[in-house]
Scaffold this motif. Structure first.
Motif, PDB file in Angstrom:
ATOM      1  N   ILE A  16      -5.920  -4.562  12.389  1.00 23.90           N
ATOM      2  CA  ILE A  16      -5.846  -3.969  11.044  1.00 23.90           C
ATOM      3  C   ILE A  16      -4.909  -2.766  11.048  1.00 23.90           C
ATOM      4  CG2 ILE A  16      -7.168  -2.733   9.281  1.00 23.90           C
ATOM      5  CD1 ILE A  16      -9.501  -4.570   9.883  1.00 23.90           C
ATOM      6  N   ILE A  17      -4.999  -1.938  12.091  1.00 25.15           N
ATOM      7  CA  ILE A  17      -4.129  -0.767  12.157  1.00 25.15           C
ATOM      8  C   ILE A  17      -2.661  -1.201  12.208  1.00 25.15           C
ATOM      9  CG2 ILE A  17      -3.431   1.185  13.596  1.00 25.15           C
ATOM     10  CD1 ILE A  17      -6.402   1.498  14.340  1.00 25.15           C
ATOM     11  N   LEU A  29       2.950  -2.819   7.113  1.00 28.09           N
ATOM     12  CA  LEU A  29       3.107  -2.883   5.665  1.00 28.09           C
ATOM     13  C   LEU A  29       3.702  -1.591   5.114  1.00 28.09           C
ATOM     14  CD1 LEU A  29      -0.106  -4.684   4.403  1.00 28.09           C
ATOM     15  CD2 LEU A  29       2.210  -5.576   4.573  1.00 28.09           C
ATOM     16  N   ARG A  30       3.390  -0.476   5.747  1.00 21.99           N
ATOM     17  CA  ARG A  30       3.927   0.791   5.276  1.00 21.99           C
ATOM     18  C   ARG A  30       5.301   1.093   5.863  1.00 21.99           C
ATOM     19  NH1 ARG A  30      -0.590   4.053   3.239  1.00 21.99           N
ATOM     20  NH2 ARG A  30      -2.283   2.566   3.082  1.00 21.99           N
ATOM     21  N   PRO A  79       0.844  -1.192   0.000  1.00 26.33           N
ATOM     22  CA  PRO A  79       0.000   0.000   0.000  1.00 26.33           C
ATOM     23  C   PRO A  79       0.885   1.250   0.000  1.00 26.33           C
ATOM     24  CG  PRO A  79       0.036  -1.003   2.173  1.00 26.33           C
ATOM     25  CD  PRO A  79       0.764  -1.933   1.256  1.00 26.33           C
ATOM     26  N   SER A  99      -5.359  -9.105   0.943  1.00 29.30           N
ATOM     27  CA  SER A  99      -6.436  -8.112   0.975  1.00 29.30           C
ATOM     28  C   SER A  99      -7.215  -8.198   2.292  1.00 29.30           C
ATOM     29  CB  SER A  99      -7.381  -8.342  -0.208  1.00 29.30           C
ATOM     30  OG  SER A  99      -8.619  -7.722   0.048  1.00 29.30           O
ATOM     31  N   ILE A 100      -7.329  -7.049   2.970  1.00 26.59           N
ATOM     32  CA  ILE A 100      -8.063  -7.026   4.234  1.00 26.59           C
ATOM     33  C   ILE A 100      -9.563  -7.193   3.987  1.00 26.59           C
ATOM     34  CG2 ILE A 100      -8.594  -5.649   6.287  1.00 26.59           C
ATOM     35  CD1 ILE A 100      -5.730  -6.296   6.341  1.00 26.59           C
ATOM     36  N   TYR A 109       2.100 -10.938   1.205  1.00 23.64           N
ATOM     37  CA  TYR A 109       3.251 -10.034   1.177  1.00 23.64           C
ATOM     38  C   TYR A 109       4.586 -10.736   1.377  1.00 23.64           C
ATOM     39  CZ  TYR A 109      -0.110  -6.328   0.979  1.00 23.64           C
ATOM     40  OH  TYR A 109      -1.126  -5.516   0.561  1.00 23.64           O
ATOM     41  N   ARG A 167      -3.206   6.655  -0.783  1.00 26.26           N
ATOM     42  CA  ARG A 167      -4.561   6.242  -0.457  1.00 26.26           C
ATOM     43  C   ARG A 167      -5.224   5.624  -1.661  1.00 26.26           C
ATOM     44  NH1 ARG A 167      -3.878  10.689   2.595  1.00 26.26           N
ATOM     45  NH2 ARG A 167      -4.276  10.410   4.818  1.00 26.26           N
ATOM     46  N   GLN A 204      -1.504  -2.444   8.835  1.00 26.55           N
ATOM     47  CA  GLN A 204      -1.270  -1.343   7.899  1.00 26.55           C
ATOM     48  C   GLN A 204       0.040  -0.616   8.212  1.00 26.55           C
ATOM     49  OE1 GLN A 204      -2.794  -0.648   5.110  1.00 26.55           O
ATOM     50  NE2 GLN A 204      -4.122  -2.398   5.447  1.00 26.55           N
TER      51      GLN A 204
END
Lengths: 235, 638
Positions: B473-474, B480-481, B303, B558-559, B355, B306, B477
Motif C-alpha cells: 500500500i505504501i 500514485l503521488r 490522490p 480504491s484501496i 489509474y 489528505r 501511494q
C-alpha cells in the motif's frame, strides 16, 4: 525564433486533408489561421505538432528540420498547443494538470513554475480544484496556461475563443497580446473571423486543404476567393 | 505428405476458431464489447443437442444441430438485451466484464442442469476417406463445410444486405447512425443472435469430434481470442484469416516441434508477430492514438493532499486487521491470511484498472507466475530470506508483464486484456509440462517463509502477510503521488493531450501494466506460503474473474474498496462451506448485478455522496471565476 512550414501534406486513406500547406511565423508574431469547417485547420496543427505524421513537407524551427518528430520533441523544440475541445485530465487537480508537461524538471521546480504561470493567467485560486469541477471558461484558461508551462516560443491555439463569453474573449485577446509582447509567437486557429481579424497582423486562409490566401486582415477581408469560400457566392 | 496431413487437420480446427472469432467481430463492431459469455452459451446449446440425440440415431443430428443454433440465438439476444438495456450506462470494459459474470453464471447453470460428467460425442457421420496417402475424417469434412457456409453467409449479410450496411454504419459511429435512422438496438441484438448462433454451432461441431463436456468450448474460445489479437477485433477477414492461420500453425507446431508446448509456442509466435507488425495481420496502419471516449466518471482522481474520510477509514481498518487474531473468529485465521493475500492481488488489478484505465482479464496468470517462482525458490533454497522471495516473484511476474505489455498495449486496451486471458492457458500448459520444477498436476509444497527465523504458525504467517500488504500500500501511494501516477492519469483521461504535452503514451501504459504485474507477483508469493502449496488450477480463469468482481465491487483504484472486494471473494466461499458450484453461481450473479446497479462499486457510491458537497463548491468556483476572468486581463497587462 521562426517557424517555417513548407509544402506540408497529409493524406488520410486516399483523401488529401492538407495539400502543400505553407506558413511562416516570425518571433513574437501573432498569426491567424482561418478557414471554414473541414478546411484542414486542425489537421495542419496536428501535422505541425507531431500528433500526426505528415506524408510530405517540412517543418523547421530556426532552420532545424523537425518534420515527423514526436510531439514530445516538438514540445522540447519550443512548440506547444491547445485543443479545439479543452482536453484537461479530469482525474487531476489544476496544479497537477499544469505540471505534467514539465515533469522532467522534478516535482518542486514544476510546481514553482505552475504557480508563476497560474498567476500570469489569473487562475491561482483554482490550483487545488479538481479539473473535473471546472466550468467551461476556466478549462480554456487552464489549457492555455498548461501550454505555457514549457516556456514555449510558439503556441498554437486551436479555437481558444469557442464558447467563451464576450468578457472572456476580451481577456483572451489581451492575454494573446501579452504573449506576443514577451516574444512568444502565437498561431491562432479559429473560424471566428472577428476574433482573428482583430487580433492578428497576418492571416492565412485554408480551404479544402489548400492555402487560399495569405496577407493582412484587410487584404484578406477584400479577397474575392475568401469571400466565396466563406459565403459560398462569388461577387 | 505428413505436412499436408497436418495442414488439412489444422484447417478443420482453424475453421472453428475462425467462425467463433467472426462471431466476436460481429458483436465487437456494433458494440465494442467482447462476448466472453459465448463459450458458456455454446456449452448449454451443445448439451441440449446431446439431449436431443441421446437415444436417437445420427439421423437426428441435423435436428439437434438446428435446435442448438436456435437456442444459442435466443440466449445471445437475452445477454445482448441485458447489456443494452439494463447496463445502458456501463462502459464497454464493464460490459465485457459483465459477460464474464454471465459466463460464470451460465457455466454453473449448465453443471446443475446437465451434471458434471462428460457425455459421448455427437457426430453426424463416422469414418475416414483415404485419398492419395492422406486420411481425411468425414466428420472433419462436414465441419469444414459448415464453417465455410457460415463464413460465406456472414460475409454476404455484412456486404449485401441493408442490415449489414446498418451494422457497418454502427461500427463507424453509433450516434450518427442512429440519427440517420439506423435501428441501432435491433441491429445490436441481431448481431448478438447471429454471433451466439455461430458459437453454438461451433460447440456442437466440437462435440462431434471429441465429447460433450463443460470445457467443450475452452480451447476454441481461447484460440479464437488469440485469432482476434492476430487479425484485429474489427476485421471480419482478419478473424477468418487469423483463425485458420492459428489452426494450421498449432497443428504444424504440434506435429513438428513440441506437442506438449503447442499453445505456448503459438502464443510466443503471435507476440513476436505483433512486435514486428503492430497493426496485426490485416489492420491498416493507424494514424493517431485512438481517443477512447470520455473517461467514465467512476474512475478515481489522483490522490493529492489528505482525504480525511480515507484516513479515518484506513486507520480503523488497519487497527481491526492488527488485532484480528486476538479475537474469536468465525473462520480459521488462515482464511483471513488468504483475504490479505487476495487484497494484494485485487490492489494490483485495481490500480491498473483505476489509474491506467485499462483492463486485464487474466490477471490470475501473473499471480500464478509469482506463486510458482516463490514456491520453486523456497523449495530449492529453504532458508532464502523472505524479501528475496518477494523480489524474485515480483520480477518474474513483472518480466512477463513487460513482454506482454510491450507487444500488445496499443490503440484500444482490449489487445492486452485478451492477451492476458490467453496467458492464463499458456501458464497452465507450462506448469503442467515442466513437472520437475512445478510438480505438474499435483503442484508444489511450499515451506514456511524465513524472516530471521522460520515463521511456521498460522498467526505468524498472517502477520507476515499483513506486513507485506502494508508495504504494498505504501509503495502504491508513493507511485500514485509521483510523476508516474500523473502520466498514467494523463494518458487515461486524454491520451492525445498527454502526447502533445510530452508524455510517451505507450511507455506510460506499459509501465502501468508492469507495476501491476509486480504487485500481482508479490500477491502470488504471499498466497504460496499461506496455503503452503501451489497448484496449476488455483489461479485460473475463475480466479481472474473473482479479481474482476472484487475490483468492480470495491471500485477501481480504491484501496479500501480492494479490502472490501477481497473480503467478499475470499470469505464468501469459506462461509458457503466450499460448495464450489454454488459459489461460482453467486459470484457470477454478483458481478452482473454490481455492474448493472452499482457503477464504480462501493467507492463510487461514497464518491457520489461526497460529490454532492463538491457540486456546491463548483457553483462557488463559477462565481469566483466570473470575477477572475474580468480581472485577469488587468493582471496580465500589469
Amino acid at each position: 525564433m521562426t517557424l517555417q512550414v513548407r509544402d506540408l501534406s497529409v493524406i488520410y486513406g486516399g483523401n488529401t486533408a492538407l495539400d502543400g500547406f505553407n506558413l511562416t511565423v516570425a518571433s513574437g508574431e501573432l498569426v491567424g489561421l482561418i478557414g471554414p469547417n473541414g478546411a484542414g485547420k486542425s489537421t495542419a496543427v496536428n501535422a505541425m505538432t507531431g500528433i500526426i505524421k505528415p506524408n510530405s513537407g517540412s517543418v523547421q524551427i530556426d532552420q532545424k528540420e523537425l518534420v515527423g518528430a514526436s510531439p514530445a520533441r516538438m514540445l522540447r523544440s519550443g512548440m506547444a498547443r491547445t485543443f479545439q475541445q479543452a482536453q484537461l485530465w479530469r482525474g487531476m487537480s489544476v496544479i497537477q494538470n499544469l505540471t505534467v508537461p514539465v515533469l522532467r524538471l522534478g516535482r518542486r521546480a514544476a510546481e514553482q513554475r505552475a504557480r508563476e504561470v497560474a498567476e500570469l493567467f489569473g487562475i491561482t485560486r483554482l490550483l487545488d480544484v479538481s479539473a473535473a469541477l471546472l466550468p467551461y471558461g476556466a478549462r480554456r484558461l487552464v489549457e492555455v496556461s498548461r501550454a505555457m508551462m514549457t516556456e514555449p516560443r510558439i503556441v498554437m491555439l486551436d479555437e481558444p475563443g469557442a464558447g467563451l463569453t464576450p468578457n472572456e474573449k476580451d481577456s483572451l485577446r489581451q492575454a494573446l497580446h501579452t504573449l506576443s509582447e514577451s516574444n512568444v509567437s502565437v498561431v491562432l486557429i479559429d473560424h471566428d473571423m472577428d476574433l482573428v481579424m482583430n487580433t492578428c497582423k497576418r492571416v492565412t486562409v485554408l480551404d479544402a486543404g489548400r492555402v487560399l490566401a495569405e496577407g493582412t486582415p484587410i487584404e484578406i477581408r477584400e479577397n474575392p476567393e475568401v469571400i466565396t469560400a466563406y459565403l459560398g457566392v462569388s461577387k | 505428405m505428413y505436412a499436408v496431413q497436418l495442414i488439412i487437420d489444422g484447417i478443420v480446427i482453424g475453421a472453428l476458431y475462425a467462425i467463433v472469432a467472426l462471431g466476436q467481430v460481429l458483436i465487437f463492431r456494433t458494440t465494442r464489447v467482447l462476448n466472453f459469455a459465448q463459450g458458456a452459451i455454446a456449452t448449454i446449446s451443445t448439451f441440449t443437442a446431446w439431449l436431443v440425440m441421446d437415444g436417437t440415431g445420427a439421423m437426428y443430428w441435423w435436428l439437434a444441430f438446428s435446435l442448438a443454433i436456435a437456442l444459442g440465438a435466443i440466449m445471445g439476444v437475452l445477454v445482448g438485451a441485458l447489456l443494452t438495456f439494463v447496463m445502458a450506462k456501463a462502459s464497454v470494459l464493464e460490459k465485457s466484464t459483465a459477460c464474464l459474470g454471465v459466463f460464470q453464471l451460465l457455466g454453473w447453470g449448465a453443471r446443475v442442469i446437465f451434471g458434471d460428467s462428460p457425455k459421448r460425442k455427437i457426430a453426424p457421420v463416422e469414418g475416414n476417406i483415404v485419398f492419395g496417402g492422406l486420411m481425411i475424417n468425414t466428420n472433419g469434412l462436414v465441419i469444414a463445410a459448415i464453417c465455410a457456409v457460415a463464413i460465406v453467409l456472414v460475409f454476404l449479410v455484412i456486404s449485401k444486405t441493408r442490415m449489414g450496411l446498418g451494422m457497418r454504419a454502427l461500427a463507424q459511429d453509433e450516434e450518427t447512425a442512429r440519427q440517420y435512422g439506423v435501428p441501432a438496438r435491433r441491429l445490436i441484438l441481431t448481431s448478438w443472435a447471429i454471433s451466439s448462433a455461430i458459437g453454438s454451432a461451433a460447440g456442437v461441431l466440437v462435440g462431434s469430434m471429441l465429447q460433450v463436456d463443460h470445457s467443450v468450448m475452452t480451447t476454441i474460445m481461447i484460440m479464437s481470442f488469440a485469432a482476434l489479437v492476430l487479425g484485429g477485433f474489427t476485421s471480419s477477414i482478419g478473424a477468418v484469416v487469423g483463425g485458420v492461420t492459428l489452426g494450421v500453425a498449432s497443428s504444424l507446431v504440434s506435429g513438428f516441434l513440441a506437442p506438449s508446448y503447442k499453445n505456448s509456442i503459438v502464443f510466443a509466435l503471435i507476440l513476436l508477430f505483433l512486435t514486428i507488425r503492430p497493426d496485426g495481420l490485416i489492420g491498416k496502419k493507424s494514424i493517431v492514438v485512438q481517443e477512447s471516449g470520455p473517461t467514465p466518471e467512476t474512475l478515481p482522481s489522483l490522490p493529492s493532499g489528505r482525504n480525511r474520510l480515507v484516513l479515518i477509514g484506513g486507520g480503523l481498518l488497519a487497527l481491526a486487521i492488527l488485532v484480528l487474531p486476538m479475537f474469536p473468529l468465525p473462520f480459521p485465521i488462515s482464511s483471513f491470511s488468504v483475504m490479505i493475500a487476495m487484497t494484494i492481488a485485487v490492489i494490483s488489478l485495481s490500480v491498473f484498472m483505476g489509474y491506467v484505465g485499462e483492463i486485464s482479464l487474466g490477471h490470475g496468470a501473473l499471480v500464478a507466475l509469482g506463486a510458482y517462482s516463490a514456491g520453486v525458490m523456497m523449495k530449492v533454497w529453504p532458508t532464502v530470506p523472505y524479501p528475496v522471495v518477494l523480489i524474485v516473484a515480483a520480477a518474474v511476474a513483472g518480466l512477463a508483464g513487460a513482454i506482454l505489455g510491450w507487444a500488445t498495449i496499443r490503440l484500444a486496451g482490449l489487445y492486452l486484456a485478451v492477451a492476458t486471458l490467453v496467458l492464463t492457458f499458456v501458464v497452465l500448459e507450462v506448469v503442467l509440462q515442466a513437472r520437475d520444477l512445478t510438480g505438474g498436476a499435483t503442484g508444489l509444497y511450499v515451506p514456511s517463509p524465513v524472516l530471521g527465523v522460520k515463521v511456521t504458525g498460522d498467526v505468524g504467517k498472517y502477520y507476515v502477510a499483513v506486513g507485506t500488504l502494508v508495504a504494498v500500500i505504501i509503495i502504491v501511494q508513493l507511485v500514485l503521488r509521483s510523476r508516474i501516477g500523473q502520466r498514467w492519469v494523463a494518458v487515461r483521461d486524454a491520451p492525445i493531450a498527454a502526447m502533445a504535452n510530452g508524455v510517451a503514451v505507450r511507455r506510460a501504459r506499459v509501465s502501468g501494466f508492469i507495476f501491476s504485474s509486480l504487485i500481482a507477483g508479490v500477491a502470488g508469493a504471499v498466497f504460496s506460503f499461506i496455503v503452503s502449496h501451489v497448484g496449476p488450477t488455483q489461479y485460473g480463469l475463475f480466479f481472474s474473474i473473482f479479481l474482476l468482481l472484487a475490483v468492480a465491487l470495491g471500485g477501481a483504484g480504491s484501496i479500501l474498496g480492494a479490502f472490501l472486494g477481497a473480503a467478499f471473494i475470499s470469505l464468501l466461499p469459506v462461509a458457503l462451506n466450499r460448495t464450489s458450484g454454488m459459489t461460482d453461481g453467486i459470484m457470477g450473479l454478483t458481478l452482473i448485478l454490481v455492474i448493472a446497479f452499482l457503477p464504480g462499486g462501493v467507492a463510487g457510491l461514497v464518491e457520489r455522496i461526497r460529490t454532492r458537497s463538491l457540486l456546491k463548491r463548483r457553483v462557488d468556483t463559477e462565481q469566483e471565476l466570473s470575477t477572475t476572468s474580468t480581472s485577469s486581463g488587468s493582471v496580465i497587462k500589469k
